[in-house]
Design an enzyme around this catalytic site. Structure first.
Site, PDB file in Angstrom:
ATOM      1  N   ASP A  90      16.841 -50.311 -25.477  1.00 35.60           N
ATOM      2  CA  ASP A  90      16.749 -50.116 -26.922  1.00 35.60           C
ATOM      3  C   ASP A  90      18.153 -50.127 -27.525  1.00 35.60           C
ATOM      4  O   ASP A  90      19.132 -49.862 -26.822  1.00 35.60           O
ATOM      5  CB  ASP A  90      16.058 -48.759 -27.188  1.00 35.60           C
ATOM      6  CG  ASP A  90      15.377 -48.744 -28.545  1.00 35.60           C
ATOM      7  OD1 ASP A  90      15.410 -49.771 -29.258  1.00 35.60           O
ATOM      8  OD2 ASP A  90      14.803 -47.697 -28.902  1.00 35.60           O
ATOM      9  N   ARG A  92       4.272 -46.633 -36.714  1.00 40.09           N
ATOM     10  CA  ARG A  92       4.755 -45.305 -36.318  1.00 40.09           C
ATOM     11  C   ARG A  92       4.575 -44.314 -37.464  1.00 40.09           C
ATOM     12  O   ARG A  92       4.188 -43.166 -37.266  1.00 40.09           O
ATOM     13  CB  ARG A  92       6.224 -45.378 -35.896  1.00 40.09           C
ATOM     14  CG  ARG A  92       6.743 -44.033 -35.385  1.00 40.09           C
ATOM     15  CD  ARG A  92       8.207 -44.105 -35.036  1.00 40.09           C
ATOM     16  NE  ARG A  92       8.436 -44.952 -33.876  1.00 40.09           N
ATOM     17  CZ  ARG A  92       9.594 -45.550 -33.612  1.00 40.09           C
ATOM     18  NH1 ARG A  92      10.619 -45.400 -34.424  1.00 40.09           N
ATOM     19  NH2 ARG A  92       9.728 -46.291 -32.539  1.00 40.09           N
ATOM     20  N   THR A 108       8.924 -51.036 -28.394  1.00 40.90           N
ATOM     21  CA  THR A 108       8.704 -50.362 -27.099  1.00 40.90           C
ATOM     22  C   THR A 108       7.285 -50.641 -26.600  1.00 40.90           C
ATOM     23  O   THR A 108       7.069 -50.914 -25.405  1.00 40.90           O
ATOM     24  CB  THR A 108       8.919 -48.843 -27.236  1.00 40.90           C
ATOM     25  OG1 THR A 108      10.128 -48.607 -27.941  1.00 40.90           O
ATOM     26  CG2 THR A 108       8.982 -48.163 -25.883  1.00 40.90           C
TER      27      THR A 108
END
Ligand code: ADE
Length: 350
Positions: free
Chosen positions: A133, A241, A89
């Protein structure tokens, strides 16, 4: 840059609630809620130059962006694949910023009806980036509407039914589709072939993750020593992340215990408390490995049998847990199934 989102709730699993909560908080690799994503947004780098890691991918994109800008065209369609949490992203948002256009974000499960994708496509402005996505989860009708849109910049829609049905072609603004998937093998070849660039995201190196944590700590105005960042990085499964999520938990710990700076011992103490071990394995990783050892004599054993024995979803094991366990050499994939390695046995203290 305005960002439009449409997202769906996460999948549920059969894991006990407390363990699931702990895993989600610390190691969640697949956030699908607005809140998680917008939290993440403030930590994302905005420009390609600020993006740490994925050197080869950055070089390819730098050329593609500059070439498209020089020609005054939209960039070619891009398919990004690899494990969750590695920056698909973020790359898409950076592309839009670099091209000076908007990025519209959606996910295949939100494009169920033909009008979902037609609505998104007709509302694109010239040059926009459309990020889809989980593109491997797109249904056939939606996918077939995308083909002429990607190839010829037009939308073919059928009006009416039966004998009186007519096909209408609607011209679309030129756009760049960025598709993201954790499972490139699940894409149909006609869809895959329509992407001009197909790029894999790799797990990050320790020094790259350390730099990402130092950068995020700066954004969060948190005091951290380089050794503290390295300790968190080592337990982040090669995934930014997770690194950023662990940093936030360690920051909480440091603040509540009034320890001041996140040093190496402080980070270690906090992460031990949260049961994230030296290799970054969490409760579910250990469950998978221990199940292989205790119930299947270390393998080889099929994925379905592991899923049944652990109560964990097969696809979650395959997409979220297995890639890292393979990467660090704790699991082996053989034609007869998954096998535990000696390295994993050592780590688990067998
Ligand atoms: N934050 C998350 N991923 C990042 C990356 N690759 N570079 C810089 N900051 C990040």
């Amino acid at each position: 840059m305005a960002i439009k989102r449409s997202s769906e709730q996460g999948k549920s699993s059969e894991q006990p609630a407390n363990e699931r909560k702990q895993r989600n908080e610390l190691l969640q690799s697949n956030p699908t809620t607005e809140e998680t994503s917008s939290n993440e947004d403030s930590l994302r780098p905005q420009r390609l130059a600020d993006y740490i890691g994925q050197k080869d991918l950055k070089a390819v994109l730098d050329i593609a962006i500059n070439a498209a800008k020089q020609r005054g065209e939209a960039m070619d369609h891009l398919l990004l694949y690899g494990p969750p949490g590695l920056g698909k992203t973020t790359i898409s948002l950076i592309l839009a910023t670099e091209m000076g256009v908007q990025c519209k974000i959606t996910a295949a499960p939100a494009l169920e009806r033909p009008r979902d994708i037609t609505g998104v496509l007709v509302n694109l402005n010239p040059g926009d980036v459309l990020f889809i996505d989980e593109i491997h989860r797109m249904n056939r009708i939606t996918e077939e509407l995308l083909y002429p849109a990607m190839e010829d910049g037009r939308l073919d829609i059928t009006v009416g039914k039966g004998q009186s049905a007519k096909t209408r072609s609607i011209p679309l603004a030129p756009f760049t589709l960025v598709g993201a998937t954790t499972r490139i093998g699940a894409l149909t070849s006609p869809l895959r072939d329509r992407f001009g660039m197909i790029q894999r995201l790799q797990f990050y190196e320790l020094d790259e993750l350390t730099d990402i944590i130092l950068r995020t700590a700066k954004v969060l105005e948190t005091d951290i020593a380089t050794e503290g960042a390295t300790e968190i990085a080592a337990r982040s499964r090669g995934t930014p992340r997770i690194a950023n999520r662990l940093l936030k938990r360690v920051r909480d710990y440091t603040q509540v215990k009034a320890l001041g700076t996140i040093t190496q011992p402080v980070a270690e103490e906090a992460l031990e408390l949260f049961q994230v071990d030296k290799m970054g394995l969490d409760w579910t990783d250990r469950l998978i490995l221990n199940t292989l050892i205790d119930q299947f004599h270390g393998g080889p054993v099929g994925l379905d049998a592991i899923a049944a024995a652990t109560g964990e979803d097969r696809l979650t094991i395959e997409d979220v847990y297995e890639p890292y366990l393979l990467q660090i050499g704790f699991l082996q994939r053989t034609p007869r199934g998954r096998m535990i390695t000696e390295k994993a046995m050592d780590h688990l203290g067998y």
